[in-house]
Design a protein around this motif. Sequence first.
Motif, short mmCIF file in Angstrom:
data_model
loop_
_atom_site.label_atom_id
_atom_site.label_comp_id
_atom_site.label_asym_id
_atom_site.label_seq_id
_atom_site.Cartn_x
_atom_site.Cartn_y
_atom_site.Cartn_z
N ARG A 293 -52.44 25.55 -13.44
CA ARG A 293 -52.56 26.88 -14.05
C ARG A 293 -52.96 26.77 -15.52
NH1 ARG A 293 -50.00 30.61 -10.45
NH2 ARG A 293 -48.63 29.55 -8.98
N GLU A 294 -52.38 25.79 -16.22
CA GLU A 294 -52.74 25.60 -17.62
C GLU A 294 -54.24 25.29 -17.76
OE1 GLU A 294 -50.35 22.51 -19.22
OE2 GLU A 294 -48.49 23.69 -19.24
N GLY A 300 -61.15 29.48 -18.84
CA GLY A 300 -61.75 30.80 -18.67
C GLY A 300 -61.56 31.44 -17.32
N TYR A 301 -60.58 31.01 -16.54
CA TYR A 301 -60.29 31.64 -15.26
C TYR A 301 -59.29 32.77 -15.45
CZ TYR A 301 -62.59 27.67 -13.02
OH TYR A 301 -63.51 26.73 -12.62
N SER A 380 -58.88 33.60 -9.93
CA SER A 380 -58.10 32.48 -9.41
C SER A 380 -56.75 32.95 -8.89
CB SER A 380 -57.89 31.44 -10.52
OG SER A 380 -57.10 30.38 -10.05
N GLU A 381 -56.32 32.34 -7.79
CA GLU A 381 -55.03 32.71 -7.19
C GLU A 381 -54.44 31.51 -6.46
OE1 GLU A 381 -53.16 35.91 -3.96
OE2 GLU A 381 -55.33 35.64 -4.09
N PHE A 382 -53.14 31.29 -6.63
CA PHE A 382 -52.41 30.41 -5.74
C PHE A 382 -51.96 31.29 -4.58
CE2 PHE A 382 -52.61 27.61 -9.24
CZ PHE A 382 -52.34 26.34 -8.77
N GLY A 383 -52.82 31.40 -3.57
CA GLY A 383 -52.61 32.35 -2.49
C GLY A 383 -52.12 31.69 -1.22
N GLN A 405 -53.20 27.86 -1.21
CA GLN A 405 -54.47 27.36 -1.74
C GLN A 405 -54.61 27.72 -3.20
OE1 GLN A 405 -57.39 29.14 0.97
NE2 GLN A 405 -57.78 27.10 1.78
N ASP A 406 -55.09 26.77 -3.99
CA ASP A 406 -55.48 27.09 -5.37
C ASP A 406 -56.92 27.59 -5.28
OD1 ASP A 406 -56.35 24.40 -4.69
OD2 ASP A 406 -57.09 24.29 -6.74
#
Length: 672
Positions: A293-294, A300-301, A380-383, A405-406
């Motif tokens: 995430r960092e 730029g996400y 972007s999503e950790f979905g 999923q990242d």
Amino acid sequence: MTDVSPAADVTYPADGFALFPDRSVVALRVNGDLKDLSTIVTADDAVEPVLIDSADGLSILRHSTAHVMAQAVQRIKPQSNLGIGPPITDGFYFDFGNVDPFTPEDLKAIKKEMERIVRENQRFVRRVVDETEARELMADEPFKLELISLAGGPGSGANAAEGASAEIGAGELTVYENVNRDGEVVWRDLCRGPHVPGTRYVANGWDLTRVAGAYWRGSEKNPQLQRIYGTAWPTKDELRAYQQRLEEAAKRDHRKLGKELDLFSFPDEIGPGLSVFHPKGGIIRYEIERYMRERLLASGYEVVNTPHITKGDLFMTSGHLQWYADGMYPPMVLDEVVDADGHVSREGQEYYLKPMNCPFHNLIFRSRGRSYRELPLRLSEFGSVYRYEKSGTLSGLTRVRGMTQDDTHIYVTADQVKGELTHSLDFVLQTLRDYGLNDFYLELSTKEDGNPKFIGADELWTEATETLREVAEASGLELVPDPGGAAFYGPKISVQARDAIGRTWQMSTIQLDFNQPERFELEYTGPDGEKHRPVMIHRALFGSVERFFAILLEHYAGAFPVWLAPVQVVGIPVADDFAPYLDEIVARLRASGVRAEVDHSDDRMPKKIRTHTTQKVPLQLIAGEQDRSAGTVSFRFRDGSQTNGIPVDEAIDKIVAAIAGKLLVNTAEDLA
């Protein structure tokens, strides 16, 4: 490369020994196509030898060994029917019908029979046949007859069945016959080839490894077959080296380590392929995600979040219900309706657990007008997604039914495509290096002509494929083709990473998609004031967090770098009197964000050291009277090495620096 182009028309000897007595060459590449050594070539042909230790040579050797095994099975069990027998990574398999599950005793007998076939020095002879002759020759083989029916149609080649491209391909039908020294045909199979010249090429390094069940053509609706796996190598030394790698891989098996290190489990009460992470595994996963995430925010996400279920119409628009329904969970009928009398009924709307995040991100893009000034737009999503994988394919965390999923979807103008692909590939490679993976090559997955699975105009596919190829080649990494491996909506680059023992894992994927923006009617306003269609890039660095967790666990054999270790430091007092001293040091470490604890158990010091070494704790701090009096500690490392008399302030600084530097600390030298 050795030039084997003839000065005139020539047929290479069927046994291959006249030109290549050391059996180093197993086939030819004639004008780009793989051919048997017995192929007639002309002076105008471009001919190259296929070396036995090349990728193509190994596949040919393994496919030929599969035929030797199949002949041995039918000698021992004449009633058995042939399925398919393709080469696979590091080996081969062959499926058999009308036979009971193979036992260890069966495998011993099959191996002995294979050795006899090798000694018989049978020749592999290729015959081109028409459909009528093929049916006559394969009259007693029902599965082969089915493949003959598929030959040349839309299900031919790689789509006819799992591994069936080794049996049939586009164009002519061929049969390979095993011919003995007397010129008699002793066995045959429907096969595309090529093969090694004869069975004595299989003499050196092979073994049968395991048995399994498999459904014909990969469908649970079809008969279950019995599968035998094996491996084959040019020499016995290479076979032994492979077997040693397997032994090391067994020690690193993430399912075994997950249990030993108390990281995760698959409770029966929840269901197959659905994992739970225990506290130690949970903190590793947290750190994996936190760093990712960092990196995303710094690059730029933008972060989004979407629900786990949706109406089926969304997946009809995206195409998943048409092309991916078999991999989705069945629908749920939802939406309550309350009438005037308060009665509750179901309206009948079908909802699905999401297998993909991309359709949701398309809706976010479409939620308002977009300007070219906003592009590239990186969502972007950790979905969490859910896929109904067949039970026989589930494998620990590497193949699950519920995963996170990242997932990133990037919307760009046509002019931005190449630059954004380059940015994405650079981002992927650098981030993987930060996790400790450094050995890569790339795979370019493209469509298969004539296969209705792939949607969209041919010219868009061509443009997308060539753009991906240019970006991949510019990276300087090896690029390997993967024909037919694209997603239904577009081609992709896959980053393949080699782990600590040389195994290859598919990691990140970058997919170019002209189709979903069209299906969702996505638009942005260009500098000309007109509406334009964006191009969509799918990018997943981990694939799934679960699978990436498993790969890292095996790569490090559970001995993670300090920053990922669930317990980074454990204090071990020489005696109970020194525990308070270590408590003070551990409190300071915790205040600096270090995961540290003191072992207050009743075990003696040597047992505590063994326990935490077994648990692969990277740093043990040991303290006795001498350390307490001097304000020092002693470091003990995973390999048993030790550094004594380190001042406490210096020790804390070293630990914090090792974590910040993402160091892999196994020895005293690693922290020097």
